[in-house]
Design an enzyme around this catalytic site. Structure first.
Site, PDB file in Angstrom:
ATOM      1  CB  CYS A 116      -0.938  -0.002   1.194  1.00 33.56           C
ATOM      2  SG  CYS A 116      -1.977  -1.459   1.211  1.00 33.56           S
ATOM      3  CG  HIS A 256      -3.419   3.134   2.094  1.00 35.33           C
ATOM      4  ND1 HIS A 256      -3.766   2.732   0.817  1.00 35.33           N
ATOM      5  CD2 HIS A 256      -3.486   2.012   2.873  1.00 35.33           C
ATOM      6  CE1 HIS A 256      -4.007   1.434   0.823  1.00 35.33           C
ATOM      7  NE2 HIS A 256      -3.861   0.980   2.047  1.00 35.33           N
ATOM      8  CG  ASN A 286      -6.652  -1.252   0.708  1.00 32.18           C
ATOM      9  OD1 ASN A 286      -5.908  -0.806  -0.153  1.00 32.18           O
ATOM     10  ND2 ASN A 286      -6.199  -1.690   1.866  1.00 32.18           N
TER      11      ASN A 286
HETATM   12  O1  UT7 Z   1      -3.953  -1.597   3.330  1.00 34.87           O
HETATM   13  C1  UT7 Z   1      -3.011  -2.451   3.897  1.00 34.87           C
HETATM   14  C2  UT7 Z   1      -3.054  -2.364   5.348  1.00 34.87           C
HETATM   15  N1  UT7 Z   1      -4.263  -2.967   5.850  1.00 34.87           N
HETATM   16  C3  UT7 Z   1      -5.023  -2.321   6.692  1.00 34.87           C
HETATM   17  O2  UT7 Z   1      -4.754  -1.192   7.000  1.00 34.87           O
HETATM   18  C4  UT7 Z   1      -6.176  -3.072   7.327  1.00 34.87           C
HETATM   19  C5  UT7 Z   1      -6.169  -2.908   8.823  1.00 34.87           C
HETATM   20  N2  UT7 Z   1      -7.219  -3.643   9.486  1.00 34.87           N
HETATM   21  C6  UT7 Z   1      -8.535  -3.361   9.355  1.00 34.87           C
HETATM   22  O3  UT7 Z   1      -8.924  -2.507   8.592  1.00 34.87           O
HETATM   23  C7  UT7 Z   1      -9.516  -4.090  10.236  1.00 34.87           C
HETATM   24  O4  UT7 Z   1      -8.793  -4.804  11.221  1.00 34.87           O
HETATM   25  C8  UT7 Z   1     -10.445  -5.088   9.479  1.00 34.87           C
HETATM   26  C9  UT7 Z   1     -11.432  -4.309   8.605  1.00 34.87           C
HETATM   27  C10 UT7 Z   1      -9.624  -6.022   8.639  1.00 34.87           C
HETATM   28  C11 UT7 Z   1     -11.262  -5.902  10.479  1.00 34.87           C
HETATM   29  O5  UT7 Z   1     -11.983  -5.035  11.334  1.00 34.87           O
HETATM   30  P1  UT7 Z   1     -11.885  -5.204  12.915  1.00 34.87           P
HETATM   31  O6  UT7 Z   1     -12.778  -4.199  13.504  1.00 34.87           O
HETATM   32  O7  UT7 Z   1     -10.438  -5.179  13.313  1.00 34.87           O
HETATM   33  O8  UT7 Z   1     -12.508  -6.634  13.131  1.00 34.87           O
HETATM   34  P2  UT7 Z   1     -11.869  -7.924  13.795  1.00 34.87           P
HETATM   35  O9  UT7 Z   1     -10.962  -8.604  12.845  1.00 34.87           O
HETATM   36  O10 UT7 Z   1     -11.353  -7.604  15.154  1.00 34.87           O
HETATM   37  O11 UT7 Z   1     -13.165  -8.811  13.960  1.00 34.87           O
HETATM   38  C12 UT7 Z   1     -14.274  -8.406  14.818  1.00 34.87           C
HETATM   39  C13 UT7 Z   1     -15.398  -9.410  14.645  1.00 34.87           C
HETATM   40  C14 UT7 Z   1     -14.941 -10.862  14.733  1.00 34.87           C
HETATM   41  O12 UT7 Z   1     -15.968 -11.598  15.353  1.00 34.87           O
HETATM   42  P3  UT7 Z   1     -15.847 -12.006  16.902  1.00 34.87           P
HETATM   43  O13 UT7 Z   1     -14.589 -12.818  16.997  1.00 34.87           O
HETATM   44  O14 UT7 Z   1     -15.744 -10.712  17.652  1.00 34.87           O
HETATM   45  O15 UT7 Z   1     -17.114 -12.767  17.153  1.00 34.87           O
HETATM   46  C15 UT7 Z   1     -14.839 -11.283  13.276  1.00 34.87           C
HETATM   47  O16 UT7 Z   1     -15.012 -12.658  13.087  1.00 34.87           O
HETATM   48  O17 UT7 Z   1     -15.990  -9.238  13.334  1.00 34.87           O
HETATM   49  C16 UT7 Z   1     -15.996 -10.502  12.664  1.00 34.87           C
HETATM   50  N3  UT7 Z   1     -15.817 -10.267  11.236  1.00 34.87           N
HETATM   51  C17 UT7 Z   1     -16.854 -10.027  10.417  1.00 34.87           C
HETATM   52  N4  UT7 Z   1     -18.175  -9.966  10.596  1.00 34.87           N
HETATM   53  C18 UT7 Z   1     -18.955  -9.696   9.547  1.00 34.87           C
HETATM   54  C19 UT7 Z   1     -14.654 -10.203  10.534  1.00 34.87           C
HETATM   55  N5  UT7 Z   1     -14.927  -9.932   9.256  1.00 34.87           N
HETATM   56  C20 UT7 Z   1     -16.271  -9.818   9.143  1.00 34.87           C
HETATM   57  C21 UT7 Z   1     -17.125  -9.558   8.073  1.00 34.87           C
HETATM   58  N6  UT7 Z   1     -18.466  -9.486   8.305  1.00 34.87           N
HETATM   59  N7  UT7 Z   1     -16.680  -9.327   6.821  1.00 34.87           N
END
Ligand code: UT7
Length: 329
Positions: A116, A256, A286
């Site tokens: 990125c 970004h 993204n």
């Molecule tokens: O560009 C390159 C660099 N990359 C980035 O900058 C990305 C950085 N990370 C992020 O943007 C975020 O961490 C994500 C968008 C990838 C994920 O969001 P988050 O708020 O960190 O969610 P999480 O991974 O902590 O997951 C929270 C919950 C989990 O459920 P439990 O364990 O709390 O029951 C996941 O299983 O959300 C669940 N989950 C979803 N639910 C519905 C994860 N993905 C999804 C989904 N739909 N697509």
């Protein structure tokens, strides 16, 4: 004699026609529009579905549009850098394929793989060639064909990424516009949180790696999120400080587009009002190395000569940084 700067004389973007909406993703994985929008800010993303097309074909669209806008003949291009992690092939590079396809006979090029942050790394590198006086028309492409490396059964990654990008022309100027300063950083220990498990020399593809889906993007979202906020905030802060700039001096922050919550956290930490922050994540998601030139392309009509911009990005590697530039037209 004052230093010649490298200024942007044009920008042109390309995104594929196909729109993958959150509603369509709901039919593919266990997710919903509300979760995606509230957690990422994304409503839809573009997906390349054209038969036979690869990353270079998107690049060709960007560069052809750029040449037309800047009234440049293909033979006049001296150098082209393509920032991408989804090149046509592992080798050769995609930059020289683009040059061949647009008929740029007098140029050389290479790819930069910094995920990125690729466009930042490439823009900073290209500017040095112009500043040195060795090259006069340098094209910087930032693009990614993320859907070619995404597992559409993995809800944690497939909702985020899209395809597309853009290209800018860099040329020497006697004026004070152009790339003024850059801070580029890396921390290779971050590779564990965001990578592709197989397909390189560490682990060449086998039937087993393919069955395990190791040809796709793997990401541990939370540590990447935290490092992204920290990295972009500190790079912008340091860059402003060493150029004796305050927030009031800056017209636009170009971040970004990975997650709206990352962008607002960075803006809050730096105390920048969101009105000064370029945003288009809702429509493109993204696009990895494509996000920064796509922002410049989208906001081009609002930019004025002399506007002060800070570009910042964070991505796989880890890689991050910030560039301070003055808009040239
Ligand atoms: O560009 C390159 C660099 N990359 C980035 O900058 C990305 C950085 N990370 C992020 O943007 C975020 O961490 C994500 C968008 C990838 C994920 O969001 P988050 O708020 O960190 O969610 P999480 O991974 O902590 O997951 C929270 C919950 C989990 O459920 P439990 O364990 O709390 O029951 C996941 O299983 O959300 C669940 N989950 C979803 N639910 C519905 C994860 N993905 C999804 C989904 N739909 N697509």
């Amino acid at each position: 004699m004052s230093r010649k700067l490298a200024t942007i004389t044009g920008v042109h973007g390309y995104v594929p026609d196909y729109i993958l909406t959150n509603q369509e993703l709901e039919t593919m994985v266990d997710t919903n529009d509300e979760w995606i929008q509230s957690r990422t800010g994304i409503k839809e993303r573009r997906i390349l579905k054209k038969e036979g097309w690869a990353a270079s074909d998107m690049g060709v669209e960007m560069v052809k549009g750029l040449l037309e806008k800047t009234n440049t003949k293909p033979e006049e291009i001296d150098f082209l850098i393509c920032a991408t992690i989804t090149g046509d092939r592992i080798f050769p590079d995609t930059a020289n394929t683009i040059l061949d396809k647009v008929g740029a006979k007098n140029a050389f090029g290479y790819d930069i793989s910094a995920a990125c942050s690729g466009f930042l790394y490439a823009l900073s590198t290209g500017a040095k060639f112009v500043e040195s006086g060795s090259h006069k028309k340098v094209v910087i492409v930032g693009l990614d064909y993320m859907s070619s490396i995404i597992n559409y059964k993995d809800r944690s990654t497939c909702i985020i990424f899209g395809d597309g990008g853009g290209a800018v022309m860099l040329e020497p100027t006697e004026e004070k516009t152009g790339v003024q300063d850059s801070i580029l950083r890396a921390d290779g220990s971050g590779r564990e949180y965001l990578h592709m498990k197989a397909g390189g020399s560490l682990k060449p593809h086998t039937a087993e790696t393919l069955a395990l889906g190791e040809q796709y993007v793997f990401q541990e979202g939370r540590p990447v999120f935290k490092a992204a906020v920290r990295g972009m905030s500190s790079a912008v802060k340091d860059l402003l400080q060493r150029n004796n700039l305050t927030n009031d001096d800056i017209d636009w922050v170009v971040p970004h587009q990975a997650n709206i919550r990352i962008i607002t956290s960075v803006a809050n930490q730096l105390d920048f009002p969101m009105e000064k922050v370029m945003l288009n994540i809702h429509k493109y998601g993204n696009t990895t190395a494509g996000t920064l030139p796509l922002c410049l392309w989208d906001y081009e009509s609002q930019l004025k000569k002399g506007d002060k911009l800070v570009l910042t990005a964070f991505g796989g590697g880890f890689t991050w940084g910030a560039i301070y530039l003055v808009w040239g037209y």
